[in-house]
Each structure stands twice: as structure tokens, then as C-alpha cells.
Design a protein around this motif. Sequence first.
Motif, PDB file in Angstrom:
ATOM      1  N   LYS A 112      20.550 -77.918  31.125  1.00 37.87           N
ATOM      2  CA  LYS A 112      21.482 -78.636  30.250  1.00 37.87           C
ATOM      3  C   LYS A 112      21.205 -80.140  30.204  1.00 37.87           C
ATOM      4  N   THR A 113      20.099 -80.592  30.784  1.00 35.43           N
ATOM      5  CA  THR A 113      19.845 -82.035  30.854  1.00 35.43           C
ATOM      6  C   THR A 113      19.435 -82.646  29.519  1.00 35.43           C
ATOM      7  N   ASP A 114      19.226 -81.829  28.480  1.00 38.79           N
ATOM      8  CA  ASP A 114      18.935 -82.383  27.154  1.00 38.79           C
ATOM      9  C   ASP A 114      20.159 -83.078  26.564  1.00 38.79           C
ATOM     10  N   ASP A 115      21.345 -82.673  27.009  1.00 41.16           N
ATOM     11  CA  ASP A 115      22.581 -83.226  26.454  1.00 41.16           C
ATOM     12  C   ASP A 115      23.566 -83.480  27.594  1.00 41.16           C
ATOM     13  N   PRO A 116      23.782 -84.745  27.969  1.00 41.02           N
ATOM     14  CA  PRO A 116      24.680 -85.036  29.094  1.00 41.02           C
ATOM     15  C   PRO A 116      26.109 -84.552  28.873  1.00 41.02           C
ATOM     16  N   VAL A 117      26.557 -84.482  27.636  1.00 41.67           N
ATOM     17  CA  VAL A 117      27.920 -83.991  27.377  1.00 41.67           C
ATOM     18  C   VAL A 117      27.992 -82.500  27.700  1.00 41.67           C
ATOM     19  N   ASP A 118      26.984 -81.728  27.254  1.00 41.00           N
ATOM     20  CA  ASP A 118      26.929 -80.310  27.603  1.00 41.00           C
ATOM     21  C   ASP A 118      26.878 -80.129  29.107  1.00 41.00           C
ATOM     22  N   LEU A 119      26.100 -80.983  29.765  1.00 43.94           N
ATOM     23  CA  LEU A 119      25.967 -80.900  31.211  1.00 43.94           C
ATOM     24  C   LEU A 119      27.323 -81.120  31.884  1.00 43.94           C
ATOM     25  N   LEU A 120      28.039 -82.144  31.446  1.00 45.28           N
ATOM     26  CA  LEU A 120      29.343 -82.451  32.037  1.00 45.28           C
ATOM     27  C   LEU A 120      30.352 -81.332  31.806  1.00 45.28           C
ATOM     28  N   PHE A 121      30.316 -80.732  30.616  1.00 41.47           N
ATOM     29  CA  PHE A 121      31.241 -79.632  30.339  1.00 41.47           C
ATOM     30  C   PHE A 121      30.836 -78.355  31.079  1.00 41.47           C
ATOM     31  N   GLY A 122      29.618 -78.344  31.631  1.00 41.08           N
ATOM     32  CA  GLY A 122      29.185 -77.205  32.441  1.00 41.08           C
ATOM     33  C   GLY A 122      29.630 -77.304  33.881  1.00 41.08           C
ATOM     34  N   ILE A 123      30.084 -78.487  34.287  1.00 34.96           N
ATOM     35  CA  ILE A 123      30.543 -78.688  35.662  1.00 34.96           C
ATOM     36  C   ILE A 123      31.989 -78.232  35.792  1.00 34.96           C
ATOM     37  N   GLN A 124      32.258 -77.459  36.840  1.00 41.23           N
ATOM     38  CA  GLN A 124      33.603 -76.928  37.077  1.00 41.23           C
ATOM     39  C   GLN A 124      34.252 -77.733  38.187  1.00 41.23           C
ATOM     40  N   MET A 125      34.932 -78.818  37.839  1.00 36.69           N
ATOM     41  CA  MET A 125      35.482 -79.711  38.850  1.00 36.69           C
ATOM     42  C   MET A 125      36.686 -79.099  39.557  1.00 36.69           C
ATOM     43  N   GLY A 126      36.743 -79.322  40.881  1.00 33.62           N
ATOM     44  CA  GLY A 126      37.862 -78.846  41.671  1.00 33.62           C
ATOM     45  C   GLY A 126      37.425 -77.790  42.665  1.00 33.62           C
ATOM     46  N   GLY A 127      38.323 -77.409  43.549  1.00 40.03           N
ATOM     47  CA  GLY A 127      38.008 -76.365  44.514  1.00 40.03           C
ATOM     48  C   GLY A 127      37.501 -76.922  45.830  1.00 40.03           C
ATOM     49  N   GLY A 128      36.967 -76.024  46.680  1.00 45.33           N
ATOM     50  CA  GLY A 128      36.495 -76.402  48.002  1.00 45.33           C
ATOM     51  C   GLY A 128      35.091 -76.982  47.975  1.00 45.33           C
ATOM     52  N   THR A 129      34.469 -77.051  49.167  1.00 44.17           N
ATOM     53  CA  THR A 129      33.153 -77.671  49.275  1.00 44.17           C
ATOM     54  C   THR A 129      32.302 -76.929  50.296  1.00 44.17           C
ATOM     55  N   ASP A 130      31.118 -76.477  49.878  1.00 43.88           N
ATOM     56  CA  ASP A 130      30.135 -75.890  50.809  1.00 43.88           C
ATOM     57  C   ASP A 130      28.796 -76.563  50.543  1.00 43.88           C
ATOM     58  N   ILE A 131      28.596 -77.725  51.167  1.00 41.94           N
ATOM     59  CA  ILE A 131      27.366 -78.496  50.963  1.00 41.94           C
ATOM     60  C   ILE A 131      26.172 -77.738  51.525  1.00 41.94           C
ATOM     61  N   ASN A 132      26.377 -77.096  52.651  1.00 44.11           N
ATOM     62  CA  ASN A 132      25.290 -76.374  53.314  1.00 44.11           C
ATOM     63  C   ASN A 132      24.657 -75.338  52.395  1.00 44.11           C
ATOM     64  N   LYS A 133      25.486 -74.581  51.686  1.00 46.23           N
ATOM     65  CA  LYS A 133      24.982 -73.556  50.763  1.00 46.23           C
ATOM     66  C   LYS A 133      24.164 -74.185  49.642  1.00 46.23           C
ATOM     67  N   SER A 134      24.633 -75.319  49.131  1.00 45.78           N
ATOM     68  CA  SER A 134      23.952 -75.963  48.025  1.00 45.78           C
ATOM     69  C   SER A 134      22.611 -76.558  48.453  1.00 45.78           C
ATOM     70  N   VAL A 135      22.572 -77.185  49.627  1.00 46.36           N
ATOM     71  CA  VAL A 135      21.316 -77.741  50.131  1.00 46.36           C
ATOM     72  C   VAL A 135      20.292 -76.625  50.332  1.00 46.36           C
ATOM     73  N   ALA A 136      20.753 -75.482  50.839  1.00 44.03           N
ATOM     74  CA  ALA A 136      19.850 -74.335  51.016  1.00 44.03           C
ATOM     75  C   ALA A 136      19.265 -73.897  49.678  1.00 44.03           C
ATOM     76  N   TYR A 137      20.080 -73.901  48.628  1.00 43.73           N
ATOM     77  CA  TYR A 137      19.601 -73.538  47.293  1.00 43.73           C
ATOM     78  C   TYR A 137      18.558 -74.538  46.802  1.00 43.73           C
ATOM     79  N   CYS A 138      18.797 -75.819  47.032  1.00 45.14           N
ATOM     80  CA  CYS A 138      17.903 -76.868  46.536  1.00 45.14           C
ATOM     81  C   CYS A 138      16.543 -76.860  47.229  1.00 45.14           C
TER      82      CYS A 138
END
Length: 391
Positions: A267-293
Motif C-alpha cells: 500500500k506504499t503507493d498511496d499513503p492515505v490507503d496505507l493509513l486507512f489500512g492500519i487498525q489503530m487500538g488494541g494490545g501490543t505484541d512487539i515480539n511477534k512483529s519483530v519475528a515477522y520482520c
Amino acid sequence: MKNLTEQQIQQKLARWRLILGQDTQKQFSDMNEFTLSEQQFIMDEALASIYGGGAGEALSAKGAGNTVSAPKLSKWLGDIRSLFDKDIVTVIQNDAIERKGLKQLLMEPEILENLEPDINMATTMLLLKDQIPQRSKASARIYIKKIVEQINAMLANDMQRAVTAALNKHSHSPLPLASAIDFKYTISKNLKNYNADLKTIIPERVYFFDRANKTNHWTVILDIDQSGSMGESILYSSVMACILASMNAIKTRIVAFDTSVIDLTEKTDDPVDLLFGIQMGGGTDINKSVAYCQQFIETPSKTLFFLISDLDEGGNQASLLKKLEYMKQSGVIVISLLAIADGGKPYYSTSMAQKIAKLEIPCFACIPERLPELLAAALKGHDLSSFDKKN
């Protein structure tokens, strides 16, 4: 309650205290030395802001008018998403809009079209994007686009110059390499500069093939916390990602996370699309995300990893620290950018930031205006500890 344990009694008292509201605090305090836990107190404040008077201030008006403070509203929305189930959150948000007069502000296209661009209000709209009625969606996107354009105007040129200067080893020379000149494109762009007396073209600018794409190919990974407190950081980070994605010399990945992980690279072709793709709120699992990256690290010495978060980790902290340490030791440039709010004030878990800093990983807040400078310093391999002190 004679057959209940002390813990069960306290739980039932807390439930009824939350239902009946802050006005009943004194009566409950007289029973069994009852008191709300820290989380229950935050929950009580969030509920009191909508369903009662008392001490609840999360959505209180400011000054003599009836305008709700956008930063308070953004934080309140983030709080309720982390405290209540999704179905309950929907009910509370709808009640907030109805009871506090927010519906006209956030849901009417005529008002959206006349609002002055504001980072905090844009954050609030992104938090509520799933509840914006169809008739207002276009206006909401236009409003978000105004913010994106402001950020892009502030960052784009400096960001592109910073990357070009950092990756071009011949930047001190007016002609990096004669063999890299794109003669056909240079001639076509300079036909207007034909000199009849000399019978030749005098180019104002010489264009070169993108050799950096072959010799200095970097991967930049932005791992962005999408919890409710991250609104301002999400806006800046998303625009930054789209700018980088437009540059051939950089391979950009953008990942967003709460307790789940979303890859938004497409979605990086359009920053507005990218922002609307983000689901803000909820908990946090940084460890899971770093593993994905980690799967996107092809050449560690040519990889720059930004962890953009308030570091309020709800996952496995020990595992997260090990992953970050391994990433750094393998040669990846790892930077922890702390959440910012209210125009650049840092917001983060102090204890987790200290643990990451002990790994000799730069961990600091960076005002948006200095992101290009930070990027250039990181790509050039500079010591970022001095950069931290300048902030």
C-alpha cells in the motif's frame, strides 16, 4: 456471598462499582476495604467520561466552549480499545458520539470539508474510520490527505536528498561517473538549451542511471506499533515509508502490529490507503512483529530496522530483547523510535526503553523535522548516540 472467596467478592464489588459509577465510590470504600485496581480505575475513568459526571475527564470540554480536546479524545479511544471487548467498544464509541456531540464533528462531510488540518484530529478520524458513514468517507479521506500532503511537503525533499547523499559515494563530484550518464534522457530534457551560435546543446543538468540501485541497495524496515497511543507517530512513519518506497535505491517494508501483524508494503503507493489500512487500538505484541520482520533481512549490513513504538510490550519481553540483540549483532542497524504526541513529546515505557538501550541500540524520540537527518546518519553508519543528545 458467604460461599465466595475473597477474590471473587472483590471482583463482584468491582463490577458493580463500575456499573453504578463514581458517585458510589464512598459506599463501596466502606465495604471490605474495597478499592479498584489500576486497570479498573482507568476503565472507570473511561466509562465516567460518557455515562456519568464525577471525576471522569477524558472527554471533558476545554475552555468556555464545547469543543473536545482532540488529544484527549484520541487517548480515550485508545484506552477503551485496550480495556474492553470489540463489541463493547463499538457500543461505547457510539454512545460517546451521541452523548458528547462528536457525531456532527466527525461524521458530517460538510464539517469535515471545513476543518483545519490537525494531526490530533486526523488521528481521531483514523481511530473511528470504521464508523464513518458512507456519505462522509470521501470527505474523511480528503481531510487525511491534507495532513499527508503537509507532512510530505515537510519531509519529501530532505528525505530524498538525505538518502541520495548517504548512498552516493561520489557525491562530492559534479559528475559522479561519466559511464553512468544517461545521454538520451539528458539530451531530450535539454533540447530547449540548444545554442545556435555553438551549434550544440548546453545542458543545465546532466542525468545519470541509478547505479546506487545495483551497488548500494539497502532494505529499510519500518515496524510500527498501531496501538491507540501511537496516532501521531503512525502518521509521520507512514508518510516516511511511502517516500522511501518511491526511491529505487531503497527497498522498503512497512509492517504494523498490535497483537496481530499486518504487512502494508503493497500500500506504499498511496499513503492515505496505507493509513486507512492500519487498525489503530488494541494490545501490543512487539515480539511477534519483530519475528515477522526478520524474514526480510537479506543482507544484515545493508538493512536498517526502525522499531516505532511506545514499547509497552504485552508479549514476551525477554524474547523481544533477544531478537533485537541478535539483529544488532548480525550487522543490522537497529533504531528504536519512541512514540510522540502533542507535537513531539515522547510517550513510552521507561523500563523497556532502558533495557533496549543497554543493548547499545539507540532508543529515543525524534521530532519529524529531523527524520531525514536521522536517516542519513544511520545509512552513513554514524554514531547515533550524539544524534540522540541533539534531540
